[in-house]
Structure formats: C-alpha cells, structure tokens
Motif scaffolding. Structure first.
Motif, PDB file in Angstrom:
ATOM      1  N   PHE A   1      43.304  41.849  39.921  1.00 37.97           N
ATOM      2  CA  PHE A   1      43.219  40.474  40.411  1.00 37.97           C
ATOM      3  C   PHE A   1      43.643  40.356  41.871  1.00 37.97           C
ATOM      4  CE2 PHE A   1      45.014  36.228  41.041  1.00 37.97           C
ATOM      5  CZ  PHE A   1      43.976  35.425  40.592  1.00 37.97           C
TER       6      PHE A   1
ATOM      7  N   HIS B   1      35.988  36.551  36.765  1.00 38.08           N
ATOM      8  CA  HIS B   1      36.591  37.620  35.965  1.00 38.08           C
ATOM      9  C   HIS B   1      35.663  37.922  34.801  1.00 38.08           C
ATOM     10  CE1 HIS B   1      39.548  38.431  32.454  1.00 38.08           C
ATOM     11  NE2 HIS B   1      39.167  39.586  32.970  1.00 38.08           N
TER      12      HIS B   1
ATOM     13  N   ASP C   1      38.539  45.108  32.557  1.00 38.07           N
ATOM     14  CA  ASP C   1      38.593  43.823  33.254  1.00 38.07           C
ATOM     15  C   ASP C   1      38.221  44.039  34.717  1.00 38.07           C
ATOM     16  OD1 ASP C   1      39.859  41.647  31.427  1.00 38.07           O
ATOM     17  OD2 ASP C   1      41.082  43.445  31.061  1.00 38.07           O
TER      18      ASP C   1
ATOM     19  N   ALA D   1      40.907  41.201  44.347  1.00 38.36           N
ATOM     20  CA  ALA D   1      39.903  40.141  44.387  1.00 38.36           C
ATOM     21  C   ALA D   1      40.411  38.945  45.191  1.00 38.36           C
ATOM     22  CB  ALA D   1      39.533  39.722  42.974  1.00 38.36           C
TER      23      ALA D   1
ATOM     24  N   TRP E   1      33.010  44.987  42.579  1.00 39.54           N
ATOM     25  CA  TRP E   1      34.007  44.271  41.787  1.00 39.54           C
ATOM     26  C   TRP E   1      35.331  45.032  41.875  1.00 39.54           C
ATOM     27  CZ3 TRP E   1      33.185  40.058  38.156  1.00 39.54           C
ATOM     28  CH2 TRP E   1      31.880  39.557  38.168  1.00 39.54           C
TER      29      TRP E   1
ATOM     30  N   TYR F   1      37.104  41.925  38.539  1.00 38.36           N
ATOM     31  CA  TYR F   1      37.275  40.658  39.244  1.00 38.36           C
ATOM     32  C   TYR F   1      36.476  40.700  40.550  1.00 38.36           C
ATOM     33  CZ  TYR F   1      41.404  40.578  36.219  1.00 38.36           C
ATOM     34  OH  TYR F   1      42.257  40.628  35.137  1.00 38.36           O
ATOM     35  N   ARG F   2      35.971  39.536  40.929  1.00 36.95           N
ATOM     36  CA  ARG F   2      35.248  39.450  42.210  1.00 36.95           C
ATOM     37  C   ARG F   2      35.675  38.178  42.919  1.00 36.95           C
ATOM     38  NH1 ARG F   2      31.095  41.469  45.166  1.00 36.95           N
ATOM     39  NH2 ARG F   2      29.691  39.955  46.148  1.00 36.95           N
TER      40      ARG F   2
ATOM     41  N   ILE G   1      37.564  33.069  42.085  1.00 34.91           N
ATOM     42  CA  ILE G   1      37.496  34.448  41.581  1.00 34.91           C
ATOM     43  C   ILE G   1      36.781  34.404  40.238  1.00 34.91           C
ATOM     44  CG2 ILE G   1      38.844  36.375  40.638  1.00 34.91           C
ATOM     45  CD1 ILE G   1      40.941  35.845  42.760  1.00 34.91           C
TER      46      ILE G   1
END
Length: 248
Positions: free
Chosen positions: A134, A156, A111, A137, A130, A113-114, A154
């Motif tokens: 979470f 994902h 996983d 991010a 990335w 996130y950005r 965000i």
C-alpha cells in the motif's frame, strides 16, 4: 536464436546507416551471451523489439532484459504498444517465454495496489504497473498531487499468484504486472490514510537514496511530473473541487 530472422526484423525499422550497424552489433552481442544488449536495443528503438526477440527465440535472459527495459524506460508507451501488438495476452506470453520467476514468499492470492491521481479507478485498473504494498501505491498517487490531494485514489485488487506475468526488476518499489487487468477491485479514497503512507514511504526512499541503495530512474520523474501537471489542469478546468477523489 534465429539471428538472421532478428536481423531482418530490425532492418525494417527506419534508421541511419550508423544505427543499423549498432543494431547488428547488439544482435551479435546477444548471440555471444550478452543479455544486456537486448535491453540496449529497446533503449535505441523501443518496445517493438520485444516481439522481434520473441519470434526469433532469443535467449531467455535477453528477452527478459528487453522486457525489463521496456517496463522501466518506456512504461508510458507500453499501453499503446500492447494495444497494437496483441494486448495483455501477448505480453503474458512473452513473459512466460522469458521465464520470469516470482518471490517464493508470495502467497497463492496476492494483494496488489495501484496509486493514481486524476483518473477514474476503472482507468487506473487497466494500467500495467501495480505495487505489492500500500505504501508504494500511496507514494505514486501523491508524489505530484496538490496539497489537498485532489483526484488521489488507490485501487486494490487480489489476483492469483499465477495471474502475475512478471515482477518489475530494477526499482526500489515492489512492482508486478498482472497478466490480465483486474476486473474486481476496491477503491480507497481515505486521504489521511493515503497521505500517511506516502509520507512514510517518502522517508524510507530518502534514507535509501542517502545510503546509495536506491536512485530514481533518470528521466522518469520529469515525465511523471508533466503528466501530473496536465491531469491537475484537466481537473481544474472540469471544476473538480480541491480534495475531491475521482471515483467515477
């Protein structure tokens, strides 16, 4: 390493006589096993040093030092640089040559996130850096946002472990660069959830800074803030309502 090939490539880069002497000294240091000299070349010239090192078959630690430095100190230049030098496939090839290894605890499907502010999720998804969690991010999405978190989103994505080109070294945030930009992603716009995560991460980073376990890369915060101010001005000019998430 083909030292003469690397010297010839570097000689094509404009510079003063003193700069050319410094570059030659850096090449001699790389040949002597000083990997950090490759990072110094990137600091002096820019990310275009990376394909030169790769073509000259520079030692693995040296090539990795150059990529690490580019991702840390020239991260805003990297998209344009890659567009002119073979794109993400070329970058992934350099990372394979640099023999990056991923943490053993990463699962087969990862996983990532950005967090962004002021751009569409599709634009965010083509970015290089990335986060692996979470909260990181959320930190990036919110650090220069207004009080209403206008434009904050965000994205994902889930990518295979072998689809990660490298892990970014030298930062407190767990960051990776996917070998390809994810084409499928979830868009998270819940500002309460994002804000809580950003505050949580802010307190963690402050504690790390106070104990000497982390410091922000010099200069990066100023650049990020300037970009965020420009994004906020664009949103205001376009009539984006306070608190609105950019989702299109």
């Amino acid at each position: 390493m083909n030292t003469q090939q690397l010297l010839h490539a570097l000689a094509t880069v404009p510079g003063t006589p003193g700069q050319h002497i410094t570059r030659r000294m850096a090449v001699n240091m790389i040949a002597a096993g000083r990997a950090e000299a490759a990072g110094a070349l990137v600091e002096l010239i820019g990310p275009e040093v990376i394909p030169m090192l790769a073509a000259a078959r520079a030692p693995v630690p040296a090539l990795r030092s150059a990529i690490d430095t580019a991702l840390l100190e020239h991260y805003r230049e990297m998209p344009a640089f890659l567009a002119a030098h073979g794109g993400r496939p070329a970058f992934a090839s350099w990372c394979r040559q640099a023999a990056y290894t991923l943490p053993a605890e990463l699962p087969e499907i990862v996983d990532i996130y950005r967090g962004t502010m002021g751009c569409s999720p599709a634009a965010a998804a083509i970015g290089l850096h990335w986060s692996l969690n979470f909260d990181d991010a959320a930190h990036y999405a919110c650090r220069f946002a207004d009080a209403a978190m206008t434009g904050v989103v965000i994205v994902h994505a889930r990518v295979p472990r072998d689809g990660i080109a490298c892990i970014v070294s030298g930062v407190a945030h767990s960051e990776v660069v996917p070998a390809e930009a994810p084409t499928g992603f979830e868009v998270i716009t819940d500002h309460e959830r994002i804000g809580d995560a950003a505050v949580r991460r802010h307190h963690q980073l402050r504690a790390m800074r106070d104990t000497g376990l982390w410091r922000e890369v010099q200069g990066s915060a100023g650049v990020g803030e300037a970009v965020a101010r420009a994004a906020r001005a664009r949103m205001a000019a376009a009539g984006v309502a306070p608190g609105t998430a950019i989702v299109a």
